[in-house]
Design an enzyme around this catalytic site. Sequence first.
Site, mmCIF file in Angstrom:
data_model
loop_
_atom_site.group_PDB
_atom_site.id
_atom_site.type_symbol
_atom_site.label_atom_id
_atom_site.label_comp_id
_atom_site.label_asym_id
_atom_site.label_seq_id
_atom_site.Cartn_x
_atom_site.Cartn_y
_atom_site.Cartn_z
ATOM 1 N N GLU B 250 5.244 -13.110 12.778
ATOM 2 C CA GLU B 250 4.013 -12.809 12.037
ATOM 3 C C GLU B 250 4.279 -12.719 10.548
ATOM 4 O O GLU B 250 3.486 -13.164 9.725
ATOM 5 C CB GLU B 250 3.436 -11.482 12.542
ATOM 6 C CG GLU B 250 2.190 -11.044 11.784
ATOM 7 C CD GLU B 250 1.651 -9.704 12.253
ATOM 8 O OE1 GLU B 250 2.390 -8.961 12.927
ATOM 9 O OE2 GLU B 250 0.489 -9.411 11.943
ATOM 10 N N GLU B 384 4.133 -1.180 1.748
ATOM 11 C CA GLU B 384 5.124 -0.111 1.557
ATOM 12 C C GLU B 384 6.225 -0.260 2.622
ATOM 13 O O GLU B 384 7.421 -0.138 2.305
ATOM 14 C CB GLU B 384 4.475 1.267 1.680
ATOM 15 C CG GLU B 384 3.561 1.638 0.518
ATOM 16 C CD GLU B 384 2.248 0.860 0.503
ATOM 17 O OE1 GLU B 384 1.740 0.502 1.580
ATOM 18 O OE2 GLU B 384 1.736 0.589 -0.600
HETATM 19 C C1 LIG Z 1 -7.520 -6.269 8.411
HETATM 20 C C2 LIG Z 1 -6.555 -5.696 9.381
HETATM 21 C C3 LIG Z 1 -6.304 -6.351 10.555
HETATM 22 C C4 LIG Z 1 -5.437 -5.794 11.483
HETATM 23 N N1 LIG Z 1 -5.254 -6.479 12.660
HETATM 24 C C5 LIG Z 1 -4.473 -5.914 13.608
HETATM 25 C C6 LIG Z 1 -4.361 -6.530 14.892
HETATM 26 O O1 LIG Z 1 -4.954 -7.580 15.150
HETATM 27 N N2 LIG Z 1 -3.606 -5.938 15.824
HETATM 28 C C7 LIG Z 1 -2.929 -4.778 15.572
HETATM 29 O O2 LIG Z 1 -2.242 -4.318 16.445
HETATM 30 N N3 LIG Z 1 -3.018 -4.158 14.380
HETATM 31 C C8 LIG Z 1 -3.782 -4.694 13.385
HETATM 32 N N4 LIG Z 1 -3.903 -4.062 12.171
HETATM 33 C C9 LIG Z 1 -3.257 -2.769 12.007
HETATM 34 C C10 LIG Z 1 -2.123 -2.722 11.007
HETATM 35 O O3 LIG Z 1 -0.967 -3.262 11.537
HETATM 36 C C11 LIG Z 1 -1.949 -1.254 10.602
HETATM 37 O O4 LIG Z 1 -3.127 -0.859 9.921
HETATM 38 C C12 LIG Z 1 -0.750 -1.024 9.736
HETATM 39 O O5 LIG Z 1 0.427 -1.209 10.457
HETATM 40 C C13 LIG Z 1 -0.760 0.378 9.118
HETATM 41 O O6 LIG Z 1 -0.979 1.382 10.047
HETATM 42 P P1 LIG Z 1 -2.066 2.510 9.784
HETATM 43 O O7 LIG Z 1 -3.329 1.809 9.479
HETATM 44 O O8 LIG Z 1 -2.026 3.435 10.917
HETATM 45 O O9 LIG Z 1 -1.603 3.241 8.458
HETATM 46 P P2 LIG Z 1 -0.490 4.376 8.326
HETATM 47 O O10 LIG Z 1 0.716 3.965 9.043
HETATM 48 O O11 LIG Z 1 -1.098 5.680 8.683
HETATM 49 O O12 LIG Z 1 -0.208 4.319 6.780
HETATM 50 C C14 LIG Z 1 -0.995 4.997 5.788
HETATM 51 C C15 LIG Z 1 -0.320 4.814 4.433
HETATM 52 O O13 LIG Z 1 0.975 5.442 4.488
HETATM 53 C C16 LIG Z 1 1.979 4.537 4.131
HETATM 54 N N5 LIG Z 1 3.184 4.797 4.915
HETATM 55 C C17 LIG Z 1 3.280 5.055 6.235
HETATM 56 N N6 LIG Z 1 4.555 5.185 6.595
HETATM 57 C C18 LIG Z 1 5.289 5.011 5.486
HETATM 58 C C19 LIG Z 1 6.676 5.011 5.202
HETATM 59 N N7 LIG Z 1 7.595 5.201 6.147
HETATM 60 N N8 LIG Z 1 7.069 4.759 3.940
HETATM 61 C C20 LIG Z 1 6.149 4.546 2.963
HETATM 62 N N9 LIG Z 1 4.851 4.532 3.162
HETATM 63 C C21 LIG Z 1 4.417 4.763 4.414
HETATM 64 C C22 LIG Z 1 1.392 3.179 4.468
HETATM 65 O O14 LIG Z 1 2.026 2.136 3.744
HETATM 66 C C23 LIG Z 1 -0.058 3.352 4.086
HETATM 67 O O15 LIG Z 1 -0.210 3.129 2.721
HETATM 68 C C24 LIG Z 1 -4.782 -4.581 11.235
HETATM 69 C C25 LIG Z 1 -5.018 -3.918 10.024
HETATM 70 C C26 LIG Z 1 -5.905 -4.447 9.108
HETATM 71 C C27 LIG Z 1 -6.142 -3.716 7.839
#
Ligand SMILES: Cc1cc2nc3c(=O)[nH]c(=O)nc-3n(C[C@H](O)[C@H](O)[C@H](O)COP(=O)(O)OP(=O)(O)OC[C@H]3O[C@@H](n4cnc5c(N)ncnc54)[C@H](O)[C@@H]3O)c2cc1C
Lengths: 401, 401
Positions: B250, B384
């Site tokens: 991906e 990040e």
């Molecule tokens: C448009 C879109 C399409 C998507 N499509 C899919 C899909 O088809 N299937 C699927 O499974 N998922 C999908 N996702 C999900 C995507 O993979 C997650 O949103 C992403 O991995 C972040 O997880 P979270 O949203 O829970 O944010 P969080 O993990 O809660 O992160 C919140 C913030 O904290 C920061 N953060 C978290 N941990 C750390 C760290 N260790 N160090 C520094 N910063 C950190 C992040 O960078 C972010 O800025 C999609 C997301 C979007 C926006």
Amino acid sequence: MTTTKTAPRDFGFGEDEAMLQEMARKMLGERLPMDKLRTLVAAAPEPIYDRGERAPWDKELWSEIVELGWTGLAVGEAEGGSDVSLAGIAGIVEEIGRHALPSPLIATLMASLVLRAAGGAVAGALLKRIAGGATASLAITNGRGSWDPEHAPLIASGEADELVLHGGARFVQDAFKADFLIASARLGDTLVLCAVETAADGLRLETDHIHDLTRDQASVHFNGVRVGASSVVTYEGAVVLQAVWPSLLVLVSADLCGASERLLQTTVDYAKERVQFDRPIGFFQAVKHPLVDAMVEIDRARSLLYHAAAEVDVASGKAEIAARMAKSAASDAAAFISDRAIQLHGGIGFTWEYGLHIFFKRNMHNQSLFGDGVHHRKKLADLLIGPISTSPNLARDPAAN
Amino acid sequence: MSSADLSQEQREFGEYARGWLAENAPPPPPERLPITPIEVMTVGQRDYLQAWQRKCYDAGLVGADYPKAYGGHGHTGFQRIANQEMNRAGVPFLINIVGLSMAAPTILQHGTEEQRRKFIPGCLSGDEIWCQGFSEPGAGSDLANQRTSAVPDGEDWIINGHKVWTSLGHFATWMILVTRTSKDHKYDGLTYFLCPIAGQPGVTVRPLVKITGETGFNEVFFEDVRIPDAYRLDEVGKGWAVAMTTLLAERGASEGAGSGGGGGESAIRDLIELARGTWRDGVLAADDPVTRDAIMQRAIVAEGMRQNAKRARVPALCDHPMRLPLQQKLTGSEFQQNNARLGVEIAGAHSTLYKLDPSAPQAGHWPLAYLNSYGNTIAAGTNEIQRNILGERVLGLPKTK
Ligand SMILES: Cc1cc2nc3c(=O)[nH]c(=O)nc-3n(C[C@H](O)[C@H](O)[C@H](O)COP(=O)(O)OP(=O)(O)OC[C@H]3O[C@@H](n4cnc5c(N)ncnc54)[C@H](O)[C@@H]3O)c2cc1C
């Protein structure tokens, strides 16, 4: 479309070029390690900054470099050089930058590139001298903040068999290490390039009091310097300098890329070793992420550097855009890693003794040399968007179309 | 096409692809298409895009490098050419992005012979639309924190749980699904399935609304969903390793099965056009030095990305094999975001206009592109997290977590 020449997929950086770079890295790594560099150029600040002396350089190492034939890298085989491609030369210059080598090599390479672009018997004879170990530098810049090769620093007068040069050339790199200069002078409507010995009558080198500890720089005063026909390189100076400009930008960009990668790796190493709050500081993202950003910027600059070198080597006609992009990216990447390198080392990075400042200052010097990022983006905009219209008129009103 | 780069076969294939695309470019869509596949909303868009992918597949432009036994066309080194040509031709993107760039490569690497034959052809042709069930309310960046459970029941598995942010879930017939099969081990307690979605008893797909007001992604609920063991990919407890294969594919570390359209090659042209057509303080934005500088910064990044892709294939110019490939997701998504932000800035007050306003420039493209750009800086591992990965795997800094 199909007639345009395209750069090879490896940028022309094949086994030979890789070997040359490897050899240069090894040689300079052994001969100019950090402690040696520090002792050589930064034993104490007073001689250079208080008394305005020129930074020392290692003449013994220089004879080895001459022996290796590096002065002849950009000289054709007919003149006794090794005719290495610009991609290959960029590889070596990256190593020069990585080791912050004080030497007349880059100035001499630049002079040879200009002479090659000029062609002809006078240039040929000078190139032979360079291949034999003579050193040279370019005196083509005036003091009015212009990097336009048309804005020559000197005025020439006289007839074809003897010209007389007046004026002052600024920012002449490693002039005190050079045997002769390639000077550009306005002669009526033409721009003439002449070779002038640094020891010539009427010529005076004045040391610029500079920050960079790894070179000298001079203001060169021409008070009626006489130049015979055998020293007039070309009357097509504007065309020649225009054509060779991308190559000059490639050399400075390569130096910046090498020095910047060195600063990146030095800082990464420090971030793995230095422990605070019970962890190596590289654990903290305020340290880790900027280093990643610096890597991304350096990689962009480096890819653009080899792209530009390859475009010059195949004479694709796209070299100017590529080289201006490379210099802009390299200048900005260098500014960023120089900044983060000092900051992320903390107090030790701020000390004279530690020596990061040697690379910081070399970068700072090269960032502005031959134009900084803003300068090149301005030129790029002229090429890619078109010149700025100074008189807005209704014909340009988008609504009128 | 830079002909010097390619083998005879690749060149011929490139010519074929170019010719085919010129003759077979699809008619304008019945309704406006979104910028990327993960924003496809309506049945009309889906039908149009699915038919287009099928046509490209039949023509050999998709699945070019996959073995014939799995529905591919059995070539080597052709997909890259096809991708370039599809980009260049400006044809619509391929809708089945999850199938092509995630499911197919993962199944190829971890699937049984039977699974490969059953599932890969539909990924390539686009007849089966796939979605990705990785993220959960409690498992985002910390992907291994999975709660959705899979419990064995005879020859079957029973799935219960809640997936979020599921792009294309509303059109998908299949999902690549990560589940928890053991609570004793965080990473070794995961198992990977290929799970039917459309019409599957116990599966509920509910649309989520994005910041643009549009739908595009979904949440998916599993209530006692029964699937056969034949749909398990690789061993029980190996789900983390399989998921890593998916993520690597991906994040652009592989050539993929095909990715057409939506490329950045025209991005700079679009910005220049916008600037030429927009007034700013009484002059055209294209004549405003600050705007020109900003566009040139974007142009340099665009060229840098192209040259990075080229340099990544020259080992002599790469210090670390993953250094450039691992940057792609980060640089690509930020490139698009910064372009869109600049477009908004250049459009000025006109970027206040929504796409349905008749005087919105480029039919409201810039502000919507900007809003949507956060999808790519968050999805597929936030930027990040990408910086953590680069800092740790490439620079060797201590692991954050
Ligand atoms: C448009 C879109 C399409 C998507 N499509 C899919 C899909 O088809 N299937 C699927 O499974 N998922 C999908 N996702 C999900 C995507 O993979 C997650 O949103 C992403 O991995 C972040 O997880 P979270 O949203 O829970 O944010 P969080 O993990 O809660 O992160 C919140 C913030 O904290 C920061 N953060 C978290 N941990 C750390 C760290 N260790 N160090 C520094 N910063 C950190 C992040 O960078 C972010 O800025 C999609 C997301 C979007 C926006």
